[in-house]
Design an enzyme around this catalytic site. Structure first.
Site, PDB file in Angstrom:
ATOM      1  N   ASP A   1      52.006 122.312  26.211  1.00  0.00           N
ATOM      2  CA  ASP A   1      52.979 121.362  25.814  1.00  0.00           C
ATOM      3  C   ASP A   1      52.806 120.154  26.342  1.00  0.00           C
ATOM      4  O   ASP A   1      52.886 120.189  27.555  1.00  0.00           O
ATOM      5  CB  ASP A   1      54.576 122.139  25.874  1.00  0.00           C
ATOM      6  CG  ASP A   1      54.538 123.268  25.025  1.00  0.00           C
ATOM      7  OD1 ASP A   1      54.404 123.332  23.992  1.00  0.00           O
ATOM      8  OD2 ASP A   1      54.892 124.456  25.664  1.00  0.00           O
TER       9      ASP A   1
ATOM     10  N   HIS B   1      57.120 122.317  28.888  1.00  0.00           N
ATOM     11  CA  HIS B   1      57.646 122.622  27.548  1.00  0.00           C
ATOM     12  C   HIS B   1      59.023 121.693  27.053  1.00  0.00           C
ATOM     13  O   HIS B   1      58.794 121.213  26.120  1.00  0.00           O
ATOM     14  CB  HIS B   1      58.123 124.133  27.528  1.00  0.00           C
ATOM     15  CG  HIS B   1      58.744 124.421  26.221  1.00  0.00           C
ATOM     16  ND1 HIS B   1      60.250 124.313  26.078  1.00  0.00           N
ATOM     17  CD2 HIS B   1      58.111 124.657  25.125  1.00  0.00           C
ATOM     18  CE1 HIS B   1      60.251 124.427  24.526  1.00  0.00           C
ATOM     19  NE2 HIS B   1      59.041 124.810  24.177  1.00  0.00           N
TER      20      HIS B   1
ATOM     21  N   GLU C   1      47.760 127.579  25.823  1.00  0.00           N
ATOM     22  CA  GLU C   1      48.553 126.467  25.208  1.00  0.00           C
ATOM     23  C   GLU C   1      49.035 125.492  26.276  1.00  0.00           C
ATOM     24  O   GLU C   1      49.192 125.704  27.312  1.00  0.00           O
ATOM     25  CB  GLU C   1      49.862 127.101  24.660  1.00  0.00           C
ATOM     26  CG  GLU C   1      50.748 126.042  23.805  1.00  0.00           C
ATOM     27  CD  GLU C   1      52.119 126.475  23.729  1.00  0.00           C
ATOM     28  OE1 GLU C   1      52.622 127.065  24.594  1.00  0.00           O
ATOM     29  OE2 GLU C   1      52.703 125.864  22.671  1.00  0.00           O
TER      30      GLU C   1
ATOM     31  N   GLU D   1      50.130 120.894  22.049  1.00  0.00           N
ATOM     32  CA  GLU D   1      51.521 120.711  21.369  1.00  0.00           C
ATOM     33  C   GLU D   1      51.907 119.392  21.890  1.00  0.00           C
ATOM     34  O   GLU D   1      52.177 118.950  23.073  1.00  0.00           O
ATOM     35  CB  GLU D   1      52.575 121.645  21.468  1.00  0.00           C
ATOM     36  CG  GLU D   1      53.633 121.423  20.615  1.00  0.00           C
ATOM     37  CD  GLU D   1      54.976 121.987  20.555  1.00  0.00           C
ATOM     38  OE1 GLU D   1      54.949 123.099  21.108  1.00  0.00           O
ATOM     39  OE2 GLU D   1      56.130 121.745  20.053  1.00  0.00           O
TER      40      GLU D   1
ATOM     41  N   HIS E   1      50.458 131.771  25.527  1.00  0.00           N
ATOM     42  CA  HIS E   1      51.772 130.660  25.120  1.00  0.00           C
ATOM     43  C   HIS E   1      52.146 130.294  26.760  1.00  0.00           C
ATOM     44  O   HIS E   1      52.860 131.073  27.477  1.00  0.00           O
ATOM     45  CB  HIS E   1      52.854 131.469  24.670  1.00  0.00           C
ATOM     46  CG  HIS E   1      54.250 130.828  24.329  1.00  0.00           C
ATOM     47  ND1 HIS E   1      55.472 130.840  24.777  1.00  0.00           N
ATOM     48  CD2 HIS E   1      54.183 129.660  23.361  1.00  0.00           C
ATOM     49  CE1 HIS E   1      56.100 130.009  24.426  1.00  0.00           C
ATOM     50  NE2 HIS E   1      55.640 129.401  23.431  1.00  0.00           N
TER      51      HIS E   1
HETATM   52 CA    CA Z   1      54.590 125.059  22.306  1.00  0.00          CA
END
Ligand code: CA
Length: 348
Positions: A63, A76, A61, A168, A34
């Site tokens: 973002d 993020h 991950e 994301e 994450h």
């Molecule tokens: Ca995220």
């Protein structure tokens, strides 16, 4: 059942005996780092991604947000306030809500910013006091999305491993109001780097239901995760849509587009006075609709409500709810747990 019988027959022909228990043992849930190894280094920095890579997660991950001049960056928040020195470097450039938006700064401006461990802009205090020092003085920078893809692909080449990306798209409706199609830009970039196919090692994840639907229209062919949360997105009021996504009707609709249902863990297990926590029926409902279930976010310095230890939380996640994937700021802990419990192959 018919499929299972065919499999038994096929396996018997090959001279192996079929053991359903063995098949269950080879079940391997996925680990997503994450924001990188964000429990150890400032989130979404290339060092945090490199450290995560060495911890053997299945995915790292990203973002993704967009600058004023249309460059995709890994960060993020769509605002720069809680992880950078923007307030010092660009005083007066905040919007009427008092916040500094990535969308208002060009790439050359963004590249001057120093990134640190997440802090409270009011007090300057770190959000997680036990993590990497915020005053280290190290000039961490925001990575461009393409640079991060190059880093992971480069490491895949040099190590011979195949760590995936779990990308994301942040706040697509906000970017649409800014005149930008961030979903298309992310899909185009992933396509350029060879990720746009059903079996590529990339998952696209989005909180915005309309954007999940439109991702298919915009050409995304890979795995697609519908992120679900109690309160909806930050910059778009869609709490009601997320409530609907937890109903049988909403779940059936989203399963036409998404391959993965990815709710916050707080929606899968709720605190209970008698037993500590109680499992909700949400994961089962998602599976009945043909979706895998991934969840977020496991932190050893901020356990989920109702849980007393990482071990207990991990047991609930993998032995009770049987998650197909889990995001953690501490991917090493999840990898260690899965290996110990025979749910992930040993390190080479
Ligand atoms: Ca995220």
């Amino acid at each position: 059942m018919k499929k299972a019988l065919c499999l038994v027959a096929a396996v018997a022909l090959l001279g192996f005996s079929f053991d359903p228990a063995l098949a269950a043992e080879t079940w391997t849930p996925k680990v997503a780092a994450h924001r990188g190894a964000s429990g150890y280094l400032p989130e979404h920095t290339l060092p945090a991604k490199t450290m995560a890579y060495a911890m053997d997660p299945d995915y790292i991950e990203q973002d993704v947000v967009m600058t004023k001049d249309g460059v995709l960056m890994v960060m993020h928040d769509p605002q720069l306030d809680t992880t950078t020195d923007v307030a010092k470097k660009f005083p007066g450039r905040q919007r009427s809500d008092g916040k500094f938006y990535v969308a208002d700064f060009t790439l050359p401006e963004i590249e001057t910013l120093v990134l640190t461990e997440r802090f409270d802009p009011e007090t300057g205090k770190p959000v997680f006091s036990g993590r990497f020092p915020g005053d280290s003085g190290i000039p961490f920078r925001l990575p461009k999305f393409e640079d991060e893809l190059k880093l992971i692909q480069g490491l895949n080449k040099s190590t011979g491993k195949d760590v995936g990306v779990y990308v994301e798209v942040k706040e697509p409706a906000f970017y649409a109001r800014e005149g930008k199609d961030i979903t298309q830009a992310v899909i185009d970039t992933l396509t350029k780097y060879g990720y746009n196919s059903p079996d590529s090692n990339a998952i696209l994840q989005i909180f915005d239901y309309d954007a999940v639907k439109s991702a298919r229209e915009k050409g995304w062919k890979g795995e697609l995760a519908m992120l679900v949360t109690k309160n909806g997105q930050h910059l778009t009021d869609d709490k009601k849509v997320h409530e609907w996504l937890m109903t049988p009707e909403g779940m059936a609709e989203v399963s036409k587009y998404a391959t993965i249902y990815a709710p916050s863990f707080a929606l899968l297990a709720v605190p209970d006075d008698q037993t500590g926590y109680k499992i909700t029926g949400l994961a089962d409902m998602a599976r009945k609709n043909g979706m895998k279930v991934h969840s977020w976010t496991l932190r050893k310095d901020q356990l989920w409500p109702g849980f007393k230890s990482m071990e207990q939380a991990l047991d609930a996640a993998f032995k009770e709810i049987k998650l197909d994937g889990l995001f953690s700021d501490f991917p090493d802990e999840v990898v260690k747990y899965l290996r110990k419990n025979g749910m992930k192959p040993a390190a080479n």
